[in-house]
Design a protein around this motif. Structure first.
Motif, short mmCIF file in Angstrom:
data_model
loop_
_atom_site.label_atom_id
_atom_site.label_comp_id
_atom_site.label_asym_id
_atom_site.label_seq_id
_atom_site.Cartn_x
_atom_site.Cartn_y
_atom_site.Cartn_z
N ARG A 145 0.82 -1.22 0.00
CA ARG A 145 0.00 0.00 0.00
C ARG A 145 0.85 1.27 0.00
O ARG A 145 0.58 2.21 -0.75
N GLU A 149 0.73 4.12 -2.95
CA GLU A 149 0.31 5.49 -2.65
C GLU A 149 1.40 6.49 -2.99
O GLU A 149 1.12 7.61 -3.43
N TRP A 152 1.18 7.06 -6.69
CA TRP A 152 0.00 7.82 -7.12
C TRP A 152 0.07 9.30 -6.80
O TRP A 152 -0.68 10.09 -7.35
N ALA A 156 -3.31 9.68 -4.29
CA ALA A 156 -3.16 8.53 -3.40
C ALA A 156 -4.41 8.27 -2.56
O ALA A 156 -4.88 7.13 -2.46
N SER A 160 -6.63 4.99 -3.30
CA SER A 160 -6.56 3.98 -2.25
C SER A 160 -7.95 3.61 -1.76
O SER A 160 -8.30 2.43 -1.61
#
Length: 345
Positions: A145, A149, A152, A156, A160
């Motif tokens: 994760r 993130e 991104w 994010a 997510s």
């Protein structure tokens, strides 16, 4: 007649006897007032008297996650083994395998396919120390994760949450054929049609048949080319297939391709050796087996459409279907012929 004295009281002008009577009545009421009606301590400003615990509405409670109760042992790319819940693992698979910008119904379809594929792997793992690995060429891609993130950036938070909703929204659901979990294969993009499994691996699978797929020019790198010299082609072919005859004019090395579904190559002769489209794809690092090959007297040009092996669910096709209004169940039962989406556990 003598007038009695009057007083100005709370209720206006009243007589003396009336005041006395009212006072006696007030004392009597106060003396006999039940103690329960008098607060033991004053309430604060804005406080309300507590109503006590209300009965629980069972129907309104959130059901416990089925995926959180399932464990997955993941073999990471660095060789370590990580223990995850199914929910944690699927979040990382969806984030790694499908663009988070895709429609939510497409992400749900990906979550279901990944969950089903994971169950199959757990039943017959290729890895003695783990259920599944993070290598997409072997099992399924996975990203942690925090790494996703970071990739991104400003998106994010929304991405997510979007993937979390896709995983939770399909909690415990999988794809079954005749009551059993399927080999839920998927790939990036098709050239108008998916490919029957028999054309790629030689085995016919009832639910992995060719179907139309609606993606097209909106797919990044939908069309690609690989350009090679005659010597590069000769070296690659003879290294893998030493019996091939590439002694003549390079323009005669490749035969006319046989196409099974759409423009996807089922087989083609190279130097007199018959190869599958998948073998040619692997030999020359093509993005798919949907290709044409041309010789211009100096070099070979492979023109390719789509990306991936072509069997099962097309991810860009799933996104196109979602944009057209299909939900994840409709997407999955379209790409996996004769299946149903139901509880795995």
């Amino acid at each position: 007649m003598r007038l009695g004295r009057t007083r100005i009281g709370f209720f206006g002008v009243v007589g003396t006897r009336q005041v006395v009577a009212a006072a006696l009545a007030l004392v009597t009421v106060t003396f006999f007032l039940p103690a329960a009606s008098i607060p033991a301590q004053p309430m604060g400003v804005g406080e309300e008297e507590p109503l006590g615990e209300l009965p629980l509405d069972r129907a309104a409670q959130t059901m416990a996650s089925k995926d959180k109760g399932r464990a997955v042992r993941l073999l990471e790319k660095d060789g370590t083994v990580t223990d995850l819940t199914m929910e944690e693992y699927l979040w990382g698979v969806v984030a790694a395998e499908m663009p988070a910008s895709f429609e939510e119904e497409a992400l749900k379809a990906q979550a279901c396919a990944a969950r089903t594929y994971t169950v199959i792997c757990q039943g017959a793992s290729k890895h003695p120390e783990a259920d599944i690995c993070a290598d997409s060429t072997c099992c399924q891609a996975y990203i942690a994760r925090d790494a996703a993130e970071a990739r991104w950036g400003l998106n994010a938070g929304s991405y997510s949450d979007k993937i979390q909703r896709a995983v939770e929204g399909t909690d415990g659901l999988g794809i079954l054929y005749e009551g059993e979990p399927i080999q839920a294969l998927f790939f990036s993009s098709a050239a108008g049609q998916t490919v029957d499994a028999v054309e790629v691996w030689g085995n016919s699978v009832d639910y992995l048949k060719s179907v139309d797929s609606p993606e097209g020019e909106e797919v990044p790198n939908y069309h690609s080319q690989v350009v090679l010299t005659a010597q590069q082609v000769k070296d690659a072919v003879l290294a893998a297939y030493p019996g091939a005859d590439l002694s003549g004019d390079p323009g005669s090395w490749f035969g006319t391709p046989v196409c099974a579904q759409g423009e996807t190559v089922s087989s083609i002769t190279v130097g007199g050796v018959t190869l599958t489209g998948g073998q040619v794809r692997s030999l020359f690092s093509l993005r798919s087996a949907t290709f044409t090959v041309d010789w211009d007297g100096e070099q070979f040009t492979f023109s390719v459409t789509g990306y991936g092996h072509g069997v099962g669910m097309s991810q860009y096709g799933a996104n196109a279907m979602a944009k057209e209004g299909s939900d994840f169940r409709e997407i999955l039962t379209w790409y996996y012929t004769g299946t149903e989406v139901t509880d795995l556990w």
